[in-house]
Motif scaffolding. Structure first.
Motif, PDB file in Angstrom:
ATOM      1  N   LEU A 431       0.800  -1.195   0.130  1.00  0.00           N
ATOM      2  CA  LEU A 431      -0.187   0.127  -0.102  1.00  0.00           C
ATOM      3  C   LEU A 431       0.907   1.155   0.051  1.00  0.00           C
ATOM      4  O   LEU A 431       0.464   2.296  -0.416  1.00  0.00           O
ATOM      5  CB  LEU A 431      -0.773  -0.028   1.238  1.00  0.00           C
ATOM      6  N   ARG A 432       2.185   1.143   0.306  1.00  0.00           N
ATOM      7  CA  ARG A 432       2.984   2.311   0.585  1.00  0.00           C
ATOM      8  C   ARG A 432       4.389   2.040   0.283  1.00  0.00           C
ATOM      9  O   ARG A 432       4.763   0.564   0.211  1.00  0.00           O
ATOM     10  CB  ARG A 432       3.064   2.633   2.057  1.00  0.00           C
ATOM     11  N   VAL A 433       5.360   2.828  -0.164  1.00  0.00           N
ATOM     12  CA  VAL A 433       6.537   2.664  -0.544  1.00  0.00           C
ATOM     13  C   VAL A 433       7.446   3.733  -0.110  1.00  0.00           C
ATOM     14  O   VAL A 433       6.895   4.860  -0.366  1.00  0.00           O
ATOM     15  CB  VAL A 433       6.690   2.290  -2.192  1.00  0.00           C
ATOM     16  N   ASN A 434       8.531   3.459   0.600  1.00  0.00           N
ATOM     17  CA  ASN A 434       9.513   4.252   1.025  1.00  0.00           C
ATOM     18  C   ASN A 434       8.755   5.522   1.856  1.00  0.00           C
ATOM     19  O   ASN A 434       9.180   6.622   1.809  1.00  0.00           O
ATOM     20  CB  ASN A 434      10.338   4.924  -0.233  1.00  0.00           C
ATOM     21  N   GLY A 435       7.828   4.879   2.637  1.00  0.00           N
ATOM     22  CA  GLY A 435       7.370   5.871   3.714  1.00  0.00           C
ATOM     23  C   GLY A 435       5.913   6.562   3.006  1.00  0.00           C
ATOM     24  O   GLY A 435       5.429   7.486   3.808  1.00  0.00           O
ATOM     25  N   ALA A 436       5.791   6.578   1.787  1.00  0.00           N
ATOM     26  CA  ALA A 436       4.687   7.275   1.210  1.00  0.00           C
ATOM     27  C   ALA A 436       3.583   6.399   0.479  1.00  0.00           C
ATOM     28  O   ALA A 436       3.897   5.317   0.190  1.00  0.00           O
ATOM     29  CB  ALA A 436       5.297   8.113   0.336  1.00  0.00           C
ATOM     30  N   ASP A 437       2.361   6.874   0.447  1.00  0.00           N
ATOM     31  CA  ASP A 437       1.397   6.223  -0.341  1.00  0.00           C
ATOM     32  C   ASP A 437       2.056   5.929  -1.829  1.00  0.00           C
ATOM     33  O   ASP A 437       2.745   6.676  -2.402  1.00  0.00           O
ATOM     34  CB  ASP A 437       0.016   6.919  -0.380  1.00  0.00           C
ATOM     35  N   LEU A 438       1.545   4.765  -2.554  1.00  0.00           N
ATOM     36  CA  LEU A 438       1.939   4.521  -3.511  1.00  0.00           C
ATOM     37  C   LEU A 438       1.339   5.643  -4.755  1.00  0.00           C
ATOM     38  O   LEU A 438       0.359   6.155  -4.355  1.00  0.00           O
ATOM     39  CB  LEU A 438       1.315   3.018  -4.170  1.00  0.00           C
ATOM     40  N   SER A 439       1.971   5.907  -5.659  1.00  0.00           N
ATOM     41  CA  SER A 439       1.630   6.633  -6.693  1.00  0.00           C
ATOM     42  C   SER A 439       0.749   5.925  -7.769  1.00  0.00           C
ATOM     43  O   SER A 439       0.818   4.740  -7.702  1.00  0.00           O
ATOM     44  CB  SER A 439       2.885   7.476  -7.356  1.00  0.00           C
ATOM     45  N   PRO A 440      -0.093   6.695  -8.386  1.00  0.00           N
ATOM     46  CA  PRO A 440      -1.217   5.838  -9.425  1.00  0.00           C
ATOM     47  C   PRO A 440      -0.260   5.074 -10.327  1.00  0.00           C
ATOM     48  O   PRO A 440      -0.507   3.874 -10.771  1.00  0.00           O
ATOM     49  CB  PRO A 440      -1.534   7.036  -9.938  1.00  0.00           C
ATOM     50  N   ASP A 441       1.097   5.833 -10.755  1.00  0.00           N
ATOM     51  CA  ASP A 441       2.072   5.056 -11.674  1.00  0.00           C
ATOM     52  C   ASP A 441       2.550   3.710 -11.212  1.00  0.00           C
ATOM     53  O   ASP A 441       3.025   2.893 -11.926  1.00  0.00           O
ATOM     54  CB  ASP A 441       3.139   5.840 -12.208  1.00  0.00           C
ATOM     55  N   HIS A 442       2.655   3.738  -9.732  1.00  0.00           N
ATOM     56  CA  HIS A 442       3.408   2.626  -9.218  1.00  0.00           C
ATOM     57  C   HIS A 442       2.370   1.787  -8.459  1.00  0.00           C
ATOM     58  O   HIS A 442       2.443   0.648  -7.841  1.00  0.00           O
ATOM     59  CB  HIS A 442       4.394   3.039  -7.992  1.00  0.00           C
ATOM     60  N   GLY A 443       0.926   1.934  -8.830  1.00  0.00           N
ATOM     61  CA  GLY A 443      -0.049   0.870  -8.603  1.00  0.00           C
ATOM     62  C   GLY A 443      -1.038   1.237  -7.461  1.00  0.00           C
ATOM     63  O   GLY A 443      -1.677   0.234  -6.941  1.00  0.00           O
ATOM     64  N   TYR A 444      -1.190   2.560  -7.111  1.00  0.00           N
ATOM     65  CA  TYR A 444      -2.146   2.962  -6.115  1.00  0.00           C
ATOM     66  C   TYR A 444      -3.446   2.540  -6.624  1.00  0.00           C
ATOM     67  O   TYR A 444      -3.961   2.550  -7.777  1.00  0.00           O
ATOM     68  CB  TYR A 444      -1.993   4.322  -5.864  1.00  0.00           C
ATOM     69  N   PRO A 445      -4.282   1.920  -5.663  1.00  0.00           N
ATOM     70  CA  PRO A 445      -4.315   1.858  -4.383  1.00  0.00           C
ATOM     71  C   PRO A 445      -3.601   0.650  -3.687  1.00  0.00           C
ATOM     72  O   PRO A 445      -3.225   0.671  -2.599  1.00  0.00           O
ATOM     73  CB  PRO A 445      -5.695   1.891  -3.703  1.00  0.00           C
ATOM     74  N   ALA A 446      -3.161  -0.211  -4.585  1.00  0.00           N
ATOM     75  CA  ALA A 446      -2.541  -1.614  -3.967  1.00  0.00           C
ATOM     76  C   ALA A 446      -1.755  -2.418  -5.160  1.00  0.00           C
ATOM     77  O   ALA A 446      -2.393  -2.468  -6.161  1.00  0.00           O
ATOM     78  CB  ALA A 446      -3.658  -2.383  -3.102  1.00  0.00           C
ATOM     79  N   ARG A 447      -0.781  -2.702  -4.740  1.00  0.00           N
ATOM     80  CA  ARG A 447      -0.177  -3.746  -5.688  1.00  0.00           C
ATOM     81  C   ARG A 447       0.476  -4.874  -4.989  1.00  0.00           C
ATOM     82  O   ARG A 447       0.634  -4.991  -3.788  1.00  0.00           O
ATOM     83  CB  ARG A 447       0.963  -3.122  -6.509  1.00  0.00           C
ATOM     84  N   VAL A 448       0.857  -6.203  -5.750  1.00  0.00           N
ATOM     85  CA  VAL A 448       1.765  -7.024  -5.068  1.00  0.00           C
ATOM     86  C   VAL A 448       2.992  -6.620  -5.168  1.00  0.00           C
ATOM     87  O   VAL A 448       3.462  -6.165  -6.412  1.00  0.00           O
ATOM     88  CB  VAL A 448       1.291  -8.359  -5.441  1.00  0.00           C
ATOM     89  N   ILE A 449       3.930  -7.140  -4.338  1.00  0.00           N
ATOM     90  CA  ILE A 449       5.497  -7.056  -4.605  1.00  0.00           C
ATOM     91  C   ILE A 449       5.964  -8.546  -4.059  1.00  0.00           C
ATOM     92  O   ILE A 449       5.560  -9.093  -2.846  1.00  0.00           O
ATOM     93  CB  ILE A 449       6.046  -5.913  -3.815  1.00  0.00           C
ATOM     94  N   ILE A 450       6.849  -9.357  -4.906  1.00  0.00           N
ATOM     95  CA  ILE A 450       7.053 -10.796  -4.627  1.00  0.00           C
ATOM     96  C   ILE A 450       8.615 -10.722  -4.661  1.00  0.00           C
ATOM     97  O   ILE A 450       9.086 -10.202  -5.830  1.00  0.00           O
ATOM     98  CB  ILE A 450       6.462 -11.697  -5.572  1.00  0.00           C
ATOM     99  N   PRO A 451       9.235 -11.305  -3.630  1.00  0.00           N
ATOM    100  CA  PRO A 451      10.828 -11.625  -3.941  1.00  0.00           C
ATOM    101  C   PRO A 451      11.138 -12.353  -5.107  1.00  0.00           C
ATOM    102  O   PRO A 451      10.541 -13.413  -5.536  1.00  0.00           O
ATOM    103  CB  PRO A 451      11.107 -12.123  -2.471  1.00  0.00           C
ATOM    104  N   ALA A 452      12.184 -11.816  -5.812  1.00  0.00           N
ATOM    105  CA  ALA A 452      12.695 -12.557  -6.898  1.00  0.00           C
ATOM    106  C   ALA A 452      11.804 -13.003  -8.068  1.00  0.00           C
ATOM    107  O   ALA A 452      12.119 -13.689  -9.028  1.00  0.00           O
ATOM    108  CB  ALA A 452      13.323 -13.840  -6.463  1.00  0.00           C
ATOM    109  N   ALA A 453      10.707 -12.150  -8.325  1.00  0.00           N
ATOM    110  CA  ALA A 453       9.762 -12.397  -9.209  1.00  0.00           C
ATOM    111  C   ALA A 453       9.993 -11.382 -10.527  1.00  0.00           C
ATOM    112  O   ALA A 453      10.358 -10.188 -10.150  1.00  0.00           O
ATOM    113  CB  ALA A 453       8.377 -12.316  -8.782  1.00  0.00           C
ATOM    114  N   PRO A 454       9.665 -11.698 -11.679  1.00  0.00           N
ATOM    115  CA  PRO A 454       9.924 -10.552 -12.813  1.00  0.00           C
ATOM    116  C   PRO A 454       8.886  -9.604 -12.598  1.00  0.00           C
ATOM    117  O   PRO A 454       7.887  -9.790 -11.881  1.00  0.00           O
ATOM    118  CB  PRO A 454       9.209 -11.460 -14.234  1.00  0.00           C
ATOM    119  N   GLY A 455       9.032  -8.504 -13.031  1.00  0.00           N
ATOM    120  CA  GLY A 455       8.390  -7.118 -12.640  1.00  0.00           C
ATOM    121  C   GLY A 455       6.963  -7.264 -13.122  1.00  0.00           C
ATOM    122  O   GLY A 455       6.089  -6.748 -12.428  1.00  0.00           O
TER     123      GLY A 455
END
Length: 471
Positions: A431-455
Motif C-alpha cells: 500500500l505504501r513505498v519508502n514511507g509514502a502512499d503508492l503513486s498511481p503509476d506505481h499501482g495505487y491503491p494496492a499492488r503485489v510485490i514478490i521477492p525474486a519475481a519478474p516485474g
C-alpha cells in the motif's frame, strides 16, 4: 551382331538395344510413348550441374577467391571469436531459460506466453523466492551480455563471410546440410539478437508476441549452434593454440576457405583487431549495465530507454507502464475501489482503509523486468498475502493465488503466483513505498510485490485475489 540387326535396333543411353516397349522389331512405338532417353536420376543431374559449375568457375564478385583480400582473416581470428561466443552464448541461453522459468509457465495458462512449447519446456521448475535479487541478477546478465556480444558476433560473421559465398554453392548432400545449418545459425543468431535488443528498448515493431518469437528463435539458433560447435570446435581450438602468427596456405585444408590467396597489405594486426572488438564490447557494457544496476548508475545507461522515470521522492524509481498508458481511469482507483479476496468458498471485500487497519509488514525488495532494467531495494509496506489468505480461512497453508488488476487488457493484467511465492513472508499486497502512499503509476491503491519475481508478476492496481481455485 549383323548389320541388319543393328539397323533394326538402336542403342539408347542406358545400354538397352531396343527403344520399343514391347520389344518387337519393326513395330512402331505406341501412341504417347516417349522415344527419347530414359529419365536421368536426380542425384546424377545434381552431380552433373555441380561439375559444370565447378568447371565454369565462379561468377565475378564475392564468390571468387581474390575478392576477399583482408590479411586478417584466417583460422586463428575466427577461432578466437568463436571461443568467446561459445562461452557467451551458453551463458546467454542458460539465463534466457531461467528467465522463462521465472514466469512459472506450467503453473497456469495466464503465465504461459508460449503455450505450444511442448518438449521445449522439459526443464521448467518452480521459481524460488530467495535470494530476493535472483531474477534481477539472471535477467540483468542475460540482457547486458546480449548487448555486449553484438560486436563479437558481427566480427565473427565478418571473419567467415567468404564461406557464405563458396563456389559451387552446393558440392554434395552433406555440404548442402552444412549450408542449411549455417543459414539457420546466422539467421537464428541475427533474429534472436535483434528481437532481444528491440525488447530492451521497449520497441515492439515486430509482429506477434516478443516472448513467443524470441523463445522459438533462440531454440532454432541453439540447435544450429550445437551442430556448428560439434563440427568446428576441434579446429578452432587447434587454430588458437597455434597462435596468431600462424597462417596456413590459402589452398590448404587448414585454411578452411578463410585465407585470401592475394592478401592486401595489413593496416592493423590480428591482436589489434581482437582489441578493437573487445573495446567495442566494453563500451557497450559501460552504456548498458547501469540499467540493471539501477540507482545513480542508471544515468550511465545511455542505450536504455529513458523518459520512464517518474521523478524524485519516495516514488521516484523506474516504471514501464504508467496508469494512463494502461487504461486506468480515476474512478478505477478512487474512493469506490475495493479489494475482493476469495478462497475456500468464502469471500471478503475490503476498502483501502480496512487494509491499512490490518497488521502492516515491511519488506526491502527490488523490481526487475524482462527488459533488463531493475531498481535497488525499495522499502515496501502493506499486508502479507498469508494474512489475506487467512481472512478466507486458509491460514498458513496458503495455496497459489490468482492476482487480477483493474487494468483493461494487455499482457499480464492478471497472473498466478505459486504457493511458495504466496507463502513467503516478504510477499505483500503493498500500500505504501519508502514511507509514502503508492503513486498511481506505481499501482495505487494496492499492488503485489514478490521477492525474486519478474516485474510483470508484481501486478499493479490489484482488485481481486483468488486463493487456491483454478486459474
Amino acid at each position: 551382331m549383323s548389320r541388319i540387326r543393328r539397323e533394326m535396333f538402336r542403342v539408347d543411353g542406358s545400354g538397352n538395344e531396343s527403344d520399343r516397349p514391347d520389344g518387337v522389331p519393326g513395330r512402331p512405338p505406341a501412341s504417347g510413348t516417349p522415344t527419347g532417353p530414359p529419365h536421368t536420376p536426380v542425384a546424377e543431374r545434381v552431380r552433373g550441374a555441380i561439375e559444370r559449375a565447378r568447371a565454369a568457375g565462379p561468377p565475378p564478385g564475392p564468390s571468387r577467391a581474390g575478392f576477399w583480400r583482408s590479411p586478417l582473416r584466417g583460422p586463428w581470428l575466427t577461432g578466437v571469436f568463436g571461443l568467446v561466443l561459445l562461452v557467451g552464448v551458453v551463458v546467454l541461453f542458460v539465463t534466457g531459460l531461467l528467465s522463462y522459468a521465472a514466469y512459472n509457465p506450467d503453473l497456469a495458462p495466464r503465465n504461459d506466453q508460449t503455450p505450444d512449447k511442448g518438449v521445449l519446456g522439459f526443464y521448467l521448475f518452480t521459481w524460488p523466492t530467495s535470494p530476493s535479487w535472483l531474477y534481477r541478477l539472471t535477467q540483468g546478465v542475460h540482457t547486458v551480455l546480449g548487448v555486449v556480444l553484438v560486436p563479437v558476433f558481427l566480427a565473427k560473421l565478418w571473419s567467415v563471410i567468404p564461406k557464405l559465398f563458396e563456389w559451387p554453392p552446393l558440392r554434395s548432400a552433406a555440404h548442402a546440410l552444412e549450408r542449411i545449418s549455417l543459414l539457420l545459425l546466422v539467421g537464428g543468431a541475427g533474429f534472436t539478437f535483434v528481437t532481444g535488443i528491440l525488447n530492451i528498448q521497449l520497441d515492439y515493431v515486430f509482429p506477434g508476441s516478443f516472448y513467443t518469437l524470441h523463445f522459438y528463435g533462440a531454440w532454432v539458433f541453439m540447435a544450429a549452434f550445437v551442430v556448428h560447435v560439434a563440427f568446428r570446435l576441434p579446429r578452432a581450438v587447434r587454430a588458437v593454440r597455434a597462435g596468431r602468427g600462424w597462417q596456413p596456405a590459402a589452398d590448404s585444408a587448414e585454411a578452411a576457405g578463410l585465407v585470401s590467396p592475394r592478401p592486401a597489405a595489413p593496416t592493423i594486426s590480428r591482436r589489434g583487431a581482437v582489441a578493437m572488438v573487445g573495446a567495442g564490447s566494453l563500451a557497450l557494457l559501460a552504456v548498458t549495465a547501469g540499467q540493471s544496476i539501477g540507482g545513480r548508475w542508471r544515468k550511465t545507461a545511455l542505450l536504455a530507454p529513458h523518459g520512464r522515470d517518474p521523478g524524485t521522492g519516495p516514488n521516484g524509481f523506474q516504471i514501464n507502464k504508467t496508469a494512463a498508458s494502461s487504461g486506468i481511469r480515476p474512478g478505477d482507483i478512487g474512493p469506490a475501489w475495493r479489494l475482493t479476496v476469495r478462497g475456500a468458498g468464502r469471500q471478503e471485500v475490503l476498502t483501502r482503509e480496512a487494509l491499512l487497519a490490518m497488521p502492516q509488514r515491511e519488506a526491502a525488495l527490488p523490481i526487475a523486468c524482462v527488459e533488463g532494467w531493475s531498481t535497488p531495494d525499495q522499502q515496501w509496506a502493506g499486508v502479507r498475502l498469508t494474512d489475506l489468505a487467512a481472512l478466507v480461512g486458509l491460514g498458513t497453508a496458503t495455496p497459489q493465488v490468482l492476482v487480477e488488476s483493474v487494468q483493461r487488457g494487455g499482457s499480464f493484467s492478471s497472473v498466478v503466483l505459486a504457493p511458495n511465492q504466496a507463502r513467503d513472508d516478504r510477499s505483500l499486497l503493498a500500500l505504501r513505498v519508502n514511507g509514502a502512499d503508492l503513486s498511481p503509476d506505481h499501482g495505487y491503491p494496492a499492488r503485489v510485490i514478490i521477492p525474486a519475481a519478474p516485474g510483470v508478476h508484481n501486478t499493479k492496481w490489484v482488485t481481486r485475489l483468488t486463493f487456491g481455485e483454478p486459474a
